[in-house]
Design a protein around this motif. Structure first.
Motif, PDB file in Angstrom:
ATOM      1  N   ASN A   1      80.381 -24.003  22.856  1.00 44.27           N
ATOM      2  CA  ASN A   1      80.268 -22.910  21.866  1.00 44.27           C
ATOM      3  C   ASN A   1      79.563 -23.373  20.593  1.00 44.27           C
ATOM      4  O   ASN A   1      79.897 -22.932  19.491  1.00 44.27           O
ATOM      5  CB  ASN A   1      81.650 -22.338  21.526  1.00 44.27           C
ATOM      6  N   GLY A   2      78.597 -24.269  20.767  1.00 41.98           N
ATOM      7  CA  GLY A   2      77.851 -24.777  19.621  1.00 41.98           C
ATOM      8  C   GLY A   2      76.394 -24.355  19.676  1.00 41.98           C
ATOM      9  O   GLY A   2      75.955 -23.645  20.589  1.00 41.98           O
ATOM     10  N   THR A   3      75.646 -24.779  18.682  1.00 37.98           N
ATOM     11  CA  THR A   3      74.210 -24.519  18.623  1.00 37.98           C
ATOM     12  C   THR A   3      73.488 -25.818  18.306  1.00 37.98           C
ATOM     13  O   THR A   3      74.075 -26.755  17.744  1.00 37.98           O
ATOM     14  CB  THR A   3      73.862 -23.477  17.543  1.00 37.98           C
ATOM     15  N   ILE A   4      72.218 -25.874  18.669  1.00 39.19           N
ATOM     16  CA  ILE A   4      71.410 -27.046  18.360  1.00 39.19           C
ATOM     17  C   ILE A   4      70.139 -26.584  17.654  1.00 39.19           C
ATOM     18  O   ILE A   4      69.513 -25.603  18.063  1.00 39.19           O
ATOM     19  CB  ILE A   4      71.093 -27.873  19.621  1.00 39.19           C
ATOM     20  N   GLU A   5      69.801 -27.268  16.563  1.00 40.69           N
ATOM     21  CA  GLU A   5      68.618 -26.929  15.773  1.00 40.69           C
ATOM     22  C   GLU A   5      67.709 -28.147  15.687  1.00 40.69           C
ATOM     23  O   GLU A   5      68.173 -29.288  15.783  1.00 40.69           O
ATOM     24  CB  GLU A   5      69.025 -26.500  14.361  1.00 40.69           C
ATOM     25  N   VAL A   6      66.420 -27.892  15.503  1.00 42.15           N
ATOM     26  CA  VAL A   6      65.459 -28.981  15.363  1.00 42.15           C
ATOM     27  C   VAL A   6      64.579 -28.718  14.152  1.00 42.15           C
ATOM     28  O   VAL A   6      64.164 -27.586  13.896  1.00 42.15           O
ATOM     29  CB  VAL A   6      64.612 -29.146  16.647  1.00 42.15           C
ATOM     30  N   ASP A   7      64.331 -29.776  13.406  1.00 41.81           N
ATOM     31  CA  ASP A   7      63.425 -29.716  12.261  1.00 41.81           C
ATOM     32  C   ASP A   7      62.494 -30.915  12.363  1.00 41.81           C
ATOM     33  O   ASP A   7      62.964 -32.058  12.435  1.00 41.81           O
ATOM     34  CB  ASP A   7      64.220 -29.753  10.952  1.00 41.81           C
ATOM     35  N   SER A   8      61.205 -30.645  12.435  1.00 39.47           N
ATOM     36  CA  SER A   8      60.269 -31.743  12.672  1.00 39.47           C
ATOM     37  C   SER A   8      58.975 -31.536  11.898  1.00 39.47           C
ATOM     38  O   SER A   8      58.503 -30.410  11.742  1.00 39.47           O
ATOM     39  CB  SER A   8      59.965 -31.856  14.175  1.00 39.47           C
ATOM     40  N   THR A   9      58.417 -32.642  11.430  1.00 43.07           N
ATOM     41  CA  THR A   9      57.113 -32.642  10.767  1.00 43.07           C
ATOM     42  C   THR A   9      56.242 -33.670  11.462  1.00 43.07           C
ATOM     43  O   THR A   9      56.632 -34.844  11.598  1.00 43.07           O
ATOM     44  CB  THR A   9      57.247 -32.985   9.273  1.00 43.07           C
ATOM     45  N   LEU A  10      55.095 -33.240  11.915  1.00 43.25           N
ATOM     46  CA  LEU A  10      54.202 -34.110  12.678  1.00 43.25           C
ATOM     47  C   LEU A  10      53.817 -35.335  11.848  1.00 43.25           C
ATOM     48  O   LEU A  10      53.363 -35.222  10.705  1.00 43.25           O
ATOM     49  CB  LEU A  10      52.950 -33.326  13.089  1.00 43.25           C
ATOM     50  N   GLY A  11      54.058 -36.505  12.436  1.00 47.03           N
ATOM     51  CA  GLY A  11      53.720 -37.755  11.772  1.00 47.03           C
ATOM     52  C   GLY A  11      54.763 -38.265  10.804  1.00 47.03           C
ATOM     53  O   GLY A  11      54.622 -39.374  10.270  1.00 47.03           O
ATOM     54  N   ILE A  12      55.808 -37.475  10.558  1.00 44.16           N
ATOM     55  CA  ILE A  12      56.851 -37.880   9.602  1.00 44.16           C
ATOM     56  C   ILE A  12      58.191 -38.133  10.303  1.00 44.16           C
ATOM     57  O   ILE A  12      58.893 -39.092  10.008  1.00 44.16           O
ATOM     58  CB  ILE A  12      57.014 -36.828   8.489  1.00 44.16           C
ATOM     59  N   GLY A  13      58.564 -37.278  11.247  1.00 46.87           N
ATOM     60  CA  GLY A  13      59.814 -37.495  11.962  1.00 46.87           C
ATOM     61  C   GLY A  13      60.469 -36.208  12.426  1.00 46.87           C
ATOM     62  O   GLY A  13      59.975 -35.109  12.152  1.00 46.87           O
ATOM     63  N   THR A  14      61.580 -36.376  13.132  1.00 50.12           N
ATOM     64  CA  THR A  14      62.284 -35.248  13.739  1.00 50.12           C
ATOM     65  C   THR A  14      63.773 -35.380  13.497  1.00 50.12           C
ATOM     66  O   THR A  14      64.319 -36.486  13.496  1.00 50.12           O
ATOM     67  CB  THR A  14      62.024 -35.188  15.255  1.00 50.12           C
ATOM     68  N   SER A  15      64.418 -34.227  13.307  1.00 47.52           N
ATOM     69  CA  SER A  15      65.871 -34.206  13.116  1.00 47.52           C
ATOM     70  C   SER A  15      66.481 -33.148  14.025  1.00 47.52           C
ATOM     71  O   SER A  15      66.094 -31.984  13.971  1.00 47.52           O
ATOM     72  CB  SER A  15      66.204 -33.903  11.650  1.00 47.52           C
ATOM     73  N   PHE A  16      67.411 -33.568  14.877  1.00 47.79           N
ATOM     74  CA  PHE A  16      68.175 -32.650  15.722  1.00 47.79           C
ATOM     75  C   PHE A  16      69.583 -32.533  15.143  1.00 47.79           C
ATOM     76  O   PHE A  16      70.223 -33.532  14.843  1.00 47.79           O
ATOM     77  CB  PHE A  16      68.261 -33.156  17.162  1.00 47.79           C
ATOM     78  N   THR A  17      70.053 -31.280  15.016  1.00 47.64           N
ATOM     79  CA  THR A  17      71.385 -31.035  14.462  1.00 47.64           C
ATOM     80  C   THR A  17      72.210 -30.226  15.446  1.00 47.64           C
ATOM     81  O   THR A  17      71.837 -29.109  15.810  1.00 47.64           O
ATOM     82  CB  THR A  17      71.307 -30.272  13.122  1.00 47.64           C
ATOM     83  N   MET A  18      73.320 -30.797  15.892  1.00 47.52           N
ATOM     84  CA  MET A  18      74.257 -30.074  16.748  1.00 47.52           C
ATOM     85  C   MET A  18      75.384 -29.530  15.880  1.00 47.52           C
ATOM     86  O   MET A  18      76.026 -30.287  15.145  1.00 47.52           O
ATOM     87  CB  MET A  18      74.823 -31.005  17.837  1.00 47.52           C
ATOM     88  N   ASN A  19      75.615 -28.220  15.958  1.00 51.89           N
ATOM     89  CA  ASN A  19      76.646 -27.552  15.148  1.00 51.89           C
ATOM     90  C   ASN A  19      77.773 -27.075  16.050  1.00 51.89           C
ATOM     91  O   ASN A  19      77.521 -26.371  17.039  1.00 51.89           O
ATOM     92  CB  ASN A  19      76.043 -26.360  14.411  1.00 51.89           C
ATOM     93  N   PHE A  20      78.996 -27.422  15.698  1.00 55.08           N
ATOM     94  CA  PHE A  20      80.168 -27.003  16.469  1.00 55.08           C
ATOM     95  C   PHE A  20      81.166 -26.325  15.537  1.00 55.08           C
ATOM     96  O   PHE A  20      81.560 -26.895  14.515  1.00 55.08           O
ATOM     97  CB  PHE A  20      80.831 -28.209  17.154  1.00 55.08           C
ATOM     98  N   LEU A  21      81.560 -25.111  15.909  1.00 57.67           N
ATOM     99  CA  LEU A  21      82.507 -24.363  15.084  1.00 57.67           C
ATOM    100  C   LEU A  21      83.897 -24.981  15.185  1.00 57.67           C
ATOM    101  O   LEU A  21      84.330 -25.417  16.254  1.00 57.67           O
ATOM    102  CB  LEU A  21      82.578 -22.911  15.544  1.00 57.67           C
ATOM    103  N   ILE A  22      84.583 -24.995  14.071  1.00 61.88           N
ATOM    104  CA  ILE A  22      85.980 -25.441  14.046  1.00 61.88           C
ATOM    105  C   ILE A  22      86.856 -24.189  14.149  1.00 61.88           C
ATOM    106  O   ILE A  22      86.774 -23.312  13.290  1.00 61.88           O
ATOM    107  CB  ILE A  22      86.309 -26.180  12.739  1.00 61.88           C
ATOM    108  N   PRO A  23      87.686 -24.075  15.199  1.00 66.72           N
ATOM    109  CA  PRO A  23      88.541 -22.871  15.328  1.00 66.72           C
ATOM    110  C   PRO A  23      89.443 -22.726  14.123  1.00 66.72           C
ATOM    111  O   PRO A  23      90.077 -23.688  13.674  1.00 66.72           O
ATOM    112  CB  PRO A  23      89.346 -23.152  16.602  1.00 66.72           C
ATOM    113  N   THR A  24      89.475 -21.523  13.572  1.00 64.81           N
ATOM    114  CA  THR A  24      90.332 -21.264  12.402  1.00 64.81           C
ATOM    115  C   THR A  24      91.715 -20.831  12.859  1.00 64.81           C
ATOM    116  O   THR A  24      91.879 -20.128  13.845  1.00 64.81           O
ATOM    117  CB  THR A  24      89.721 -20.141  11.534  1.00 64.81           C
ATOM    118  N   LYS A  25      92.713 -21.262  12.112  1.00 66.89           N
ATOM    119  CA  LYS A  25      94.098 -20.896  12.418  1.00 66.89           C
ATOM    120  C   LYS A  25      94.526 -19.769  11.504  1.00 66.89           C
ATOM    121  O   LYS A  25      94.544 -19.909  10.279  1.00 66.89           O
ATOM    122  CB  LYS A  25      95.022 -22.110  12.217  1.00 66.89           C
ATOM    123  N   LEU A  26      94.835 -18.618  12.091  1.00 67.99           N
ATOM    124  CA  LEU A  26      95.248 -17.452  11.314  1.00 67.99           C
ATOM    125  C   LEU A  26      96.759 -17.349  11.258  1.00 67.99           C
ATOM    126  O   LEU A  26      97.443 -17.692  12.197  1.00 67.99           O
ATOM    127  CB  LEU A  26      94.652 -16.183  11.940  1.00 67.99           C
TER     128      LEU A  26
END
Length: 345
Positions: free
Chosen positions: A320-345
């Motif tokens: 139940n997560g998402t993955i994002e990528v941010d990259s600039t040619l010749g400079i580098g790449t960053s992959f970010t995995m996001n995972f939600l923390i279940p909230t307790k109500l």
């Protein structure tokens, strides 16, 4: 007219017409008669006529609203996963024609879902059979390659060919393993055993597996972040996801470059970031990097098989997560995995 095919609408118009007829007769009678205070009686009859029409319309729209609410409830149940729902469309009229089309659409979607499920099962079974059949010849080829390696100690050219052959056999084995993993995820046969894991320790263990390669290629691996962050996940599959991102960074960095892994936590999400200062990703390739077997025309990587990133994406989404990528040619790449923390109500 088609609108009068619905008996409820037909009855509504008949009732309004009857009220209009009665009001007209009463009005004519009051006008022609010599009744004292006829205007008062006319006003009373006008009010009665208006209230009767309003009451008839109110009853009609309450019934229509009840029908629509029931239809919305059925649609929500279908969206929630109940594939047996059906909207009552046993009456006539445009609204019931719409309900009939919705029921037909549900039937088509159910049939497509069944076909897709069958296709996924067939794909999983086929890949499983192929991978099983490949194990024996691959094992034999590895043995033969080992024998040739021992016999080629005095012949550098043959030793070089044996090394290339070993690399290609490794690639075939990785390809088969990744295909099998993806087919298992697609078929829904994987049951994730999610337990609370220390994300920092998890990432540290993964980096440990790549230390030898990084040292051989003169690349720097680093880990930073909160050491107490925990995430409910499947241990083995999360290691697979992080490993694929680190391997991807190693494949696209040069001697002296660095790969940094960072673990962060916010109010509602846990992030695992894999960042490098390598070659970066071309703008043309960005929309396709998570497609299976995609190879960029700009890529100089001869070892990749185009399954690591799609497999990582499937694993992240299964958590139940998402993955994002941010990259600039010749400079580098960053992959970010996001995972939600279940909230307790």
């Amino acid at each position: 007219m088609i609108i009068f095919a619905n008996p409820k609408i037909r009855n509504l118009f008949i009732s309004i017409a009857a009220c209009t007829f009665i009001f007209t007769i009463v009005s004519i009678f009051l006008v022609k008669s010599d009744i004292k205070n006829a205007s008062i009686f006319m006003a009373i009859s006008c009010i009665a006529f208006g209230m009767a029409v309003l009451l008839l319309c109110y009853r009609f729209f309450v019934q229509q609203n009840r029908i629509m609410e029931d239809a919305v409830l059925q649609i929500r149940q279908y969206i929630s996963g109940d594939r047996t729902v059906s909207i009552n469309c046993n009456d006539e009229g445009e609204l019931y024609r719409l309900f009939h089309e919705v029921n037909s659409l549900v039937g088509i979607l159910n049939a497509q879902a069944d076909n897709e499920k069958s296709s996924k099962k067939f794909l999983h079974d086929t890949i499983s059979d192929i991978s099983h059949q490949l194990k024996t010849p691959l094992a034999a080829l590895n043995i033969y390659n080992g024998i040739l390696e021992g016999e080629a100690e005095d012949n550098p050219q043959i030793a070089e060919f044996v090394k290339l052959s070993e690399n290609e056999l490794d690639r075939i084995e990785i390809l088969v393993q990744n295909l099998l993993k993806i087919s298992k995820l697609d078929s829904g046969k994987i049951v994730f055993e999610k337990v609370h894991e220390n994300v920092y320790e998890l990432a540290s263990n993964v980096l440990g597996h790549f230390e030898v390669r990084a040292r051989q290629e003169n690349k720097k691996l680093s880990l930073s972040g909160d050491k107490d962050i925990t995430l409910k996940c499947d241990h083995n599959w999360m290691i697979e996801a992080i490993s694929n991102l680190i391997k991807n960074s190693l494949d696209h960095t040069d001697k002296g470059d660095s790969i940094d892994v960072e673990v962060r936590r916010f109010a509602s999400i846990v992030q695992i970031i894999v960042k490098d200062n390598g070659s970066g990703i071309h703008t043309e390739d960005m929309p396709f990097i998570f497609k299976r077997f995609y190879r960029s025309r700009f890529s100089q990587d001869k070892q990749g098989i185009g399954l690591g990133l799609p497999l990582t994406k499937s694993i992240v989404e299964a958590h139940n997560g998402t993955i994002e990528v941010d990259s600039t040619l010749g400079i580098g790449t960053s992959f970010t995995m996001n995972f939600l923390i279940p909230t307790k109500l």
